[in-house]
Design an enzyme around this catalytic site. Structure first.
Site, short mmCIF file in Angstrom:
data_model
loop_
_atom_site.label_atom_id
_atom_site.label_comp_id
_atom_site.label_asym_id
_atom_site.label_seq_id
_atom_site.Cartn_x
_atom_site.Cartn_y
_atom_site.Cartn_z
CB ILE A 411 -1.07 0.04 1.22
CG1 ILE A 411 -2.23 -0.89 1.10
CG2 ILE A 411 -1.77 1.26 1.18
CD1 ILE A 411 -2.50 -1.79 -0.03
CE LYS A 415 0.74 13.24 2.14
NZ LYS A 415 -0.75 13.42 1.82
CG LEU A 454 -12.64 11.38 1.00
CD1 LEU A 454 -14.09 11.34 -0.07
CD2 LEU A 454 -12.52 12.48 1.25
CB THR A 477 -2.23 23.79 5.68
OG1 THR A 477 -2.55 23.48 4.38
CG2 THR A 477 -2.17 22.69 6.63
#
Length: 620
Positions: A411, A415, A454, A477
C-alpha cells in the site's frame, strides 16, 4: 397489540363487505324492477343473502383484500378490488341462474347495478383511511408551524416512500412543504396533497416561499455529478442537505428516514466512483491463506472485510495496535462466524517475531498496509518513519520471498511521487524495494498508489467535521492547497484489483479525476452543516506544514502510463535502477540508523534523488 389491531381491522372490513354485498343485491333488485319477479319466500331470500356474503368474503380473501391493511391503498389495490368484484358478480350470476333458478331476476340491468354498487360500497371504506391520512398530512405539513419545513428533491419512488415515512413516523418532526423534480410530466401534480412545484431552477424561490430549512435529495440512482449540482444549489440557499441511501435498502426496510445522512464529500467527488466487480477479481483469495499487515487500520480493516467475504482458507491480521486489531477481530467474528481468523499483535520491525509468523502460517498472499503515514509527525520523527516504513517493508518482503508467498501487495501513496516530506520519501523507498524484489523473487511484488482516503484515521474530513461541531474555527493550511480524494471502498477495490492484475513489478495508480481544493471542501462542509462560512464558522489559514506541498502528483514523469481493463486504473512502468547499489545503500542506512542519527533526511536524499525536502534539517 399490532397483530390484534390488524385482526380487528380485518374483521371490520369483512363486516362492511357483508353489508355492502347485501345492500348491492337488494338495491339491484329494486332498481332494476326485478323485485316484481321474485316469488321465493323469506327463508330462501335470507339463504341467498348469506350465500352471497360467504362467496364475497371468500373471493376477497383469495385476492388478499384483508391483508396488508396498514399500508396506503393505491391503484394496485383498487385494481385487485375491481377484479374481486367481477369474480363475485360472475359467481353470483351462476348462483342465481342454476341454483336458485332465478333467471328472470338475474337480468343484465340487475347484474350491472349489483356490480357497480359492490365496487363502490367496498372501495369507499378502504379509500376513506387514505383520505383521512391525506387530510392529516395536509394539516401536519401546512398548518403545524412547529415542524421543520423540508423540501424533497425527486418525486419518484424514493421521494414518495420518504413522504409516507415522514407522515407515519411520529418521532420525525418534519413537515414536507413541496417536491422538486426535473420531469416535466410530474410538475404541477400532487403526491398525498403535496405539490410538485417545479424543477431544480425553482429551488431558491421555493426555499423562500416555504421557509425551507432542510432539503432531502431522494434520488438514489443518480450519479455523483447530479448530487453535487443539487447540493451546490441547495446549500447556497442556506439549507441543510441530506441524501438517501440506496432505494433497494429503503424499499426492503433496511433503512428508513432515520438513515438519511448528511451530504458527505463522497457524494461531491467530481468524478464517477470506481466500480470493481469484486466477485470476479477476488477469486484469487478464495481458499488461500491471506495475511494483512496493519490489518486494524482504515485500509487494512476494509481489506479484511472484503477478504472475509470471499472465503479465504485463513485470514491472518497482523497489527501492533491492539485496540485496532481487537475491533476488527470482534467485528469479523460476529459477521463471519465460520471464518478461520487469526489475530496477532506484532510489529513488522520485529524480524524474529515476523519470521515465526511466516514460518508457522505460511501465507500465500500478503497485503502490506502497516506504515506510519502522518506527514507532520514523521517530519518530527524521521528515524521512526525509516525504521517502520522502509525496514518494516524490507523485512516483510524478505520473508515473503523466503517462504514462497505468491503475491505481495504494498500500500503506497501519491506522496511518494517527487516527495517533499519524509513519509513520502520512505514510501518511495518501499516502492523501490518491491520493484527490486520482484526481479529476484518468484513472488509477484506490486505496489498500489492512491491519494487521500476520505474518512480514514487522521484524514482532513473528520477533522473539519469536529472543528465545525465545536463551533470553529476550521483550520486550512493554505488557500490554494489541492488534493486528490478517494473513498475507502475505492482504495480497497484498487488494492484488490491490483492483486488480480499483478504480474510483478507494477505500480498501480487510480485516475482520481479532478483534484479538490481544500478551501472549497472546508466551505462546502460548513454550508452543508447549516452554517455560513466566515460568518457563523471562521476559517483560518495556518500556513503549509513542514514537508507539505500545495499539490500531489500521481506518477513520476519517467514512469509513463499503461491502461488496464479498468479504464480508471493505470500502471506505471518500473523505473530502471541498480538493485545491487540500492541494497548496499539500504545496508548502510540500516547501520547508520542504529546510532539514531540527527541527519536522517540527508540519508534519505541519497537513496531517493527526487526527494526535495530540506536535507540539511536535523532531528532529535
Amino acid at each position: 397489540m399490532k397483530f390484534l389491531n390488524k385482526r380487528f381491522i380485518s374483521l371490520i372490513y369483512i363486516l362492511l363487505d357483508i353489508v355492502a354485498v347485501s345492500v348491492a343485491s337488494l338495491a339491484g333488485v329494486v332498481a332494476s324492477g326485478a323485485i316484481n319477479t321474485i316469488e321465493i319466500g323469506y327463508g330462501m331470500y335470507l339463504y341467498a343473502l348469506i350465500s352471497n356474503a360467504i362467496i364475497t368474503v371468500a373471493v376477497f380473501m383469495i385476492f388478499k383484500m384483508y391483508s396488508n391493511l396498514d399500508i396506503y391503498v393505491g391503484a394496485f389495490e383498487g385494481l385487485k378490488l375491481t377484479l374481486s368484484c367481477i369474480v363475485v358478480t360472475i359467481l353470483h350470476y351462476v348462483e342465481m341462474m342454476f341454483i336458485l333458478k332465478l333467471g328472470e331476476t338475474a337480468n343484465l340491468a340487475y347484474m350491472l347495478i349489483f356490480f357497480l354498487l359492490l365496487v363502490a360500497l367496498t372501495i369507499i371504506p378502504r379509500y376513506f383511511r387514505r383520505s383521512v391520512l391525506a387530510i392529516k398530512s395536509y394539516f401536519v405539513n401546512y398548518a403545524n408551524g412547529d415542524r421543520t419545513p423540508v423540501m424533497i428533491i425527486g418525486a419518484g419512488d424514493a421521494g414518495v416512500s420518504l413522504l409516507k415515512e415522514i407522515e407515519r413516523t411520529k418521532i420525525i418532526d418534519y413537515a414536507v412543504k413541496c417536491f422538486v423534480d426535473d420531469d416535466v410530466s410530474k410538475i404541477g401534480t400532487y403526491i398525498d396533497g403535496i405539490k410538485v412545484e417545479g424543477n431544480r431552477d425553482k429551488i431558491p424561490e421555493l426555499v423562500k416561499k416555504y421557509s425551507i430549512e432542510e432539503i432531502y435529495i431522494a434520488m438514489p440512482s443518480c450519479g455523483g455529478e447530479i448530487v453535487e449540482e443539487l447540493a451546490q444549489i441547495s446549500k447556497k440557499c442556506g439549507c441543510r442537505v441530506k441524501t438517501l441511501p440506496g432505494m433497494y435498502q429503503f424499499i426492503s426496510g433496511e433503512v428508513s428516514i432515520n438513515n438519511f445522512r448528511e451530504i458527505s464529500i463522497e457524494d461531491l467527488l467530481s468524478r464517477k466512483a470506481v466500480r470493481v466487480d469484486l466477485d470476479k477479481v477476488m477469486d484469487y483469495v478464495t481458499d488461500k491463506i491471506v495475511m494483512v499487515t496493519g490489518g486494524g487500520g482504515s485500509i487494512g480493516s476494509e481489506l479484511c472485510r472484503q477478504i472475509a467475504n470471499h472465503n479465504p482458507h485463513q485470514l491472518i491480521i497482523v497489527d501492533i495496535y491492539e485496540n485496532n486489531a481487537y475491533d476488527i477481530q470482534q467485528e469479523l467474528l460476529k459477521t463471519h462466524p465460520s471464518l478461520n481468523l487469526v489475530t496477532l499483535i506484532a510489529s513488522v520491525r520485529d524480524s524474529k517475531r515476523m519470521e515465526r509468523i511466516f514460518a508457522y502460517y505460511k501465507p500465500q498472499i500478503v497485503y502490506h498496509a502497516a506504515a506510519h503515514k502522518h506527514v507532520p509527525l514523521m517530519e518530527e520523527s524521521p528515524n521512526e518513519a525509516i525504521k517502520n516504513n522502509v525496514f518494516g517493508t524490507l523485512k516483510t518482503a524478505k520473508l515473503a520471498d523466503k517462504y514462497g508467498v505468491k503475491k505481495f501487495v504494498l500500500i503506497s501513496t501519491d506522496k511518494a511521487v517527487n516527495p517533499t516530506n519524509v513519509m513520502g520519501a520512505t514510501k518511495r523507498i518501499c516502492e523501490m524495494i518491491v520493484q527490486s524484489y520482484d526481479k529476484i523473487s518468484n513472488t509477484e511484488f506490486v505496489a498500489v498508489r492512491f491519494g487521500n482516503v476520505l474518512g480514514s484515521n487522521g484524514s482532513v474530513v473528520p477533522l473539519f467535521k469536529k472543528q465545525i461541531e465545536a463551533g470553529g474555527p476550521v483550520y486550512v493550511t493554505h488557500p490554494e492547497i489541492i488534493r486528490y480524494f478517494m473513498t475507502i471502498s475505492e482504495a480497497v477495490a484498487l488494492v484488490i484489483q491490483a492483486g488480480a492484475y499483478a504480474k510483478g513489478g507494477e505500480i498501480f495508480v487510480l485516475d482520481m479525476g479532478k483534484p479538490v481544493k481544500i478551501l472549497d471542501l472546508a466551505e462546502n462542509l460548513i454550508r452543508l452543516s447549516g452554517y455560513e462560512p466566515y460568518k457563523d464558522i471562521e476559517i483560518k489559514f495556518t500556513g503549509l506544514r513542514p514537508g507539505e506541498k500545495l499539490y500531489e502528483e500521481m506518477l513520476m514523469s519517467e514512469e509513463g502510463m499503461q491502461e488496464t481493463e479498468n479504464k480508471l486504473i493505470h500502471i506505471g512502468k518500473p523505473i530502471e535502477m541498480d538493485e545491487e547499489a540500492f541494497f548496499a545503500q539500504l545496508d548502510k542506512l540500516k547501520e547508520v540508523l542504529k546510532k539514531e542519527p540527527t541527519n536522517a533526511r540527508k540519508l534519505i536524499s541519497e537513496i531517493v534523488p527526487t526527494y526535495t525536502g530540506n536535507s540539511d534539517l536535523t532531528n532529535v
